[in-house]
Design a protein around this motif. Structure first.
Motif, mmCIF file in Angstrom:
data_model
loop_
_atom_site.group_PDB
_atom_site.id
_atom_site.type_symbol
_atom_site.label_atom_id
_atom_site.label_comp_id
_atom_site.label_asym_id
_atom_site.label_seq_id
_atom_site.Cartn_x
_atom_site.Cartn_y
_atom_site.Cartn_z
ATOM 1 N N ASP A 51 38.861 -14.585 -28.185
ATOM 2 C CA ASP A 51 38.781 -15.791 -27.369
ATOM 3 C C ASP A 51 37.435 -15.841 -26.653
ATOM 4 O O ASP A 51 37.199 -15.110 -25.698
ATOM 5 C CB ASP A 51 39.921 -15.799 -26.350
ATOM 6 C CG ASP A 51 40.053 -17.148 -25.663
ATOM 7 O OD1 ASP A 51 39.085 -17.928 -25.718
ATOM 8 O OD2 ASP A 51 41.114 -17.425 -25.087
ATOM 9 N N LEU A 52 36.569 -16.707 -27.154
ATOM 10 C CA LEU A 52 35.209 -16.774 -26.612
ATOM 11 C C LEU A 52 35.210 -17.134 -25.132
ATOM 12 O O LEU A 52 34.416 -16.618 -24.356
ATOM 13 C CB LEU A 52 34.404 -17.818 -27.388
ATOM 14 C CG LEU A 52 34.207 -17.558 -28.874
ATOM 15 C CD1 LEU A 52 33.503 -18.727 -29.530
ATOM 16 C CD2 LEU A 52 33.410 -16.291 -29.101
ATOM 17 N N THR A 53 36.132 -18.016 -24.758
ATOM 18 C CA THR A 53 36.115 -18.528 -23.385
ATOM 19 C C THR A 53 36.454 -17.445 -22.357
ATOM 20 O O THR A 53 35.983 -17.501 -21.217
ATOM 21 C CB THR A 53 37.097 -19.692 -23.230
ATOM 22 O OG1 THR A 53 38.374 -19.255 -23.671
ATOM 23 C CG2 THR A 53 36.653 -20.883 -24.051
ATOM 24 N N LEU A 54 37.277 -16.462 -22.767
ATOM 25 C CA LEU A 54 37.664 -15.415 -21.815
ATOM 26 C C LEU A 54 36.451 -14.617 -21.350
ATOM 27 O O LEU A 54 36.377 -14.196 -20.200
ATOM 28 C CB LEU A 54 38.668 -14.468 -22.461
ATOM 29 C CG LEU A 54 40.143 -14.768 -22.254
ATOM 30 C CD1 LEU A 54 40.980 -13.700 -22.908
ATOM 31 C CD2 LEU A 54 40.475 -14.818 -20.774
#
Lengths: 355, 214
Positions: free
Chosen positions: B142-145
């Motif tokens: 998950d890139l956003t994490l």
């Protein structure tokens, strides 16, 4: 006593008859069609990927029952148009320069992360023959997937469907074992195969056995050839699928990236001091997900660590996940699985290591 | 400190530093389109704060950049001398050096010692997993994490820590201080004496030690 004996014999005969009839019916029953992977919200942990529109290759447009056109796009911006009539040899009728153009749709420009681009191909005829009856024209692509595209051609009512033509065949074989290493886990890797002109090209990467120990990286030919045979017992699972050229190219790219990572010591999870089996999970997940990037071609299991839907990663430690993942994929795609005998006829496997 | 000075000044890594095996020596480009090697030029022997972002991000990234800007002001004297900020893109296909330059300038953060970095997606993914990996494919994919954490590295001490990007500024500053270069014996004695004086004052006044450790 005599009556009892007759009754027992009768019951036994009836049971055998029923069992035989059931087995026979199961053999003859058609395999269930694969269920498409349900489209839903974005998976937890997954980056949103878009289906790439790749025009390079040969496309066929059926004009009538006896006539078709072949459009051969090369990577240098040239397209050849060939006319195919009945059993005649294809005849070149036009050549043109083409340019693939993507433009952001005006109404979506305010949301740059969700940008959807309009795809067009502009043609400029270079020979005597015209393209779609024009010397210069633009074709709009309405929709596309791995094997077809629908377009609007100026001067032609409605939309026209082109299908990709490819003389080569492509396969992916997903193999996994258990009870192979000291922790009872085993090898697990995908093999991507291109069959061109009767010659098969193999590429494989993942976890494999090297002198009885788990290794990660490019799988040696002797190792993967061993897995292209029939699965042995419950400790092995093999799924053989035929895929299209775009699916092959995408899967090959992922396999080659992980081969490079292993070669250059750039694995995402450090191996062997870290949990190296997580590298294989990322590889297997990426390879299988890329098969459905442009259309719901296979019934995939979502290995996304989203509990409780992802029951496999919830129940098994990472080194065992690939085996159960492939087992589930095999169950879901049984109708698309190529039996070993047929696979042998399709893909030549010279110098197979004996078991 | 300009780039030349930064690259020529000798920063000594800790003898036990894992060096390129952990950090990689990927060639990246900063917002000025200058090529830099990740370990040799940016990490080796230095103290730095690394975060991931992308220019078109409308979620957490602008808020994290704003937090870092505030932290930067408070550590201004050290920035570009012995402390550096590296904001790395998670979308290198979109974030060219020019796009990052525009991002930095539009937020007034194109400052000395703060580099916005892009490069090959292969290299940036490797660095992202090496610095922010949690040994969990679900989280790590998950890139956003990864945009909501700060990795604080001091290669001269071979130490690193993590800070939540949405923690208070005081909390982030304290965590950066935990990775500061070791102080001399004299400095530590002076600090200890000052702290002991505060403790004694508190004990005298309240009968017990209060909040002198913070």
């Amino acid at each position: 006593m005599h009556m009892k004996l007759i009754a027992i014999i009768f019951l036994l005969a009836l049971t055998i008859l029923c069992a035989t009839a059931t087995a026979s019916a199961q053999e003859k029953a058609p395999k269930p069609a694969p269920r498409p992977t349900p489209a839903g919200e974005r998976d937890f942990g997954a980056a949103k990927k878009k289906c790439p529109c790749d025009i390079v290759g040969t496309w066929k447009a059926q004009i009538s029952t006896t006539e078709a056109r072949l459009y051969e796009f090369d990577g240098q911006g040239t397209v050849k148009v060939l006319k195919v009539s009945g059993d005649e040899k294809p005849r070149e009728i036009a050549t043109a320069k083409y340019e693939f153009v993507e433009e952001a749709l005006a109404e979506e420009a305010s949301a740059p992360e969700q940008k959807n681009r309009e795809k067009q191909i502009s043609f400029t005829a270079t020979g005597k023959g015209r393209i779609f009856g024009w010397t210069q024209t633009t074709m709009k692509i309405v929709s596309y997937d791995d094997s077809s595209l629908t377009c609007e051609i100026p001067g032609v009512a409605g939309t026209v469907r082109w299908t990709r033509v490819d003389p080569d065949r492509y396969f992916i074989v997903l193999v996994a074992r258990q009870n192979e290493f000291y922790d009872r886990s085993g090898s697990a890797f995908p093999v991507v195969i291109k069959l061109a002109g009767g010659v098969a090209k193999f590429d494989a990467a993942g976890t494999y056995s090297s002198h009885g120990k788990a290794a990660f990286g490019t799988v040696p030919p002797d190792t993967y050839k061993d897995y292209l045979r029939e699965a042995r017992g419950d400790s092995e699972v093999i799924l053989r699928l035929e895929i299209n050229s775009r699916q092959y190219e995408r899967a090959l790219k992922i396999v080659q990236e992980w081969q490079r990572r292993a070669r250059e010591g750039a694995l995402l999870y450090r191996f062997p001091d870290g949990n190296g089996s997580l590298n294989n999970l990322l590889l297997l997940r990426a390879v299988t997900e890329t098969l459905n990037l442009c259309q719901n071609d296979f019934d995939l299991y979502k290995l996304d660590y989203n509990y409780p839907r992802d029951w496999i990663s919830d129940n098994y430690s990472p080194e065992f996940v690939p085996f159960f993942f492939f087992k589930e994929l095999r169950r879901r795609n049984e109708a698309r699985h190529i039996e070993y005998k047929k696979f042998q006829e399709l893909v030549p496997l010279p110098n197979l290591a004996s078991r | 400190m300009d780039r030349r000075e930064m690259l020529t000044r000798v920063f000594e890594p800790h003898p036990a530093s894992p060096g390129v095996t952990r950090y990689t020596n990927a060639v990246l480009r900063n917002q000025n389109n200058e090529a830099v090697k990740f370990y040799d030029d940016l990490i080796r022997g230095k103290q730095c704060v690394v975060n991931f972002m992308y220019a078109e991000c409308h979620g957490s990234c602008p808020a994290v950049t704003q937090t870092l800007k505030t932290i930067y002001r408070q550590l201004k004297d050290r920035m570009g001398r012995d402390l550096f900020f590296y904001s790395m893109t998670i979308k290198p296909d979109e974030d060219t050096p020019a796009a990052l330059k525009h991002y930095a300038e539009s937020r007034n953060v194109d400052l000395p010692g703060w580099y916005f970095l892009t490069g090959d997606p292969y290299d940036l993914e490797t660095i992202r997993f090496r610095l922010f990996g949690m040994d969990h494919p679900g989280f790590d994919s998950d890139l956003t994490l990864h945009t909501s954490y700060l990795r604080i590295i001091n290669d001269a001490r071979n130490s690193w820590g993590m800070a939540q990007a949405f923690a208070t500024n005081a909390n982030i500053l304290r965590r950066i201080a935990w990775q500061d270069p070791p102080k001399s014996y004299a400095e530590r004695v002076i600090e200890s004496r000052a702290r002991q004086a505060v403790i004694e004052q508190e004990v005298k006044k309240y009968g017990y030690r209060r909040d002198s450790m913070s």
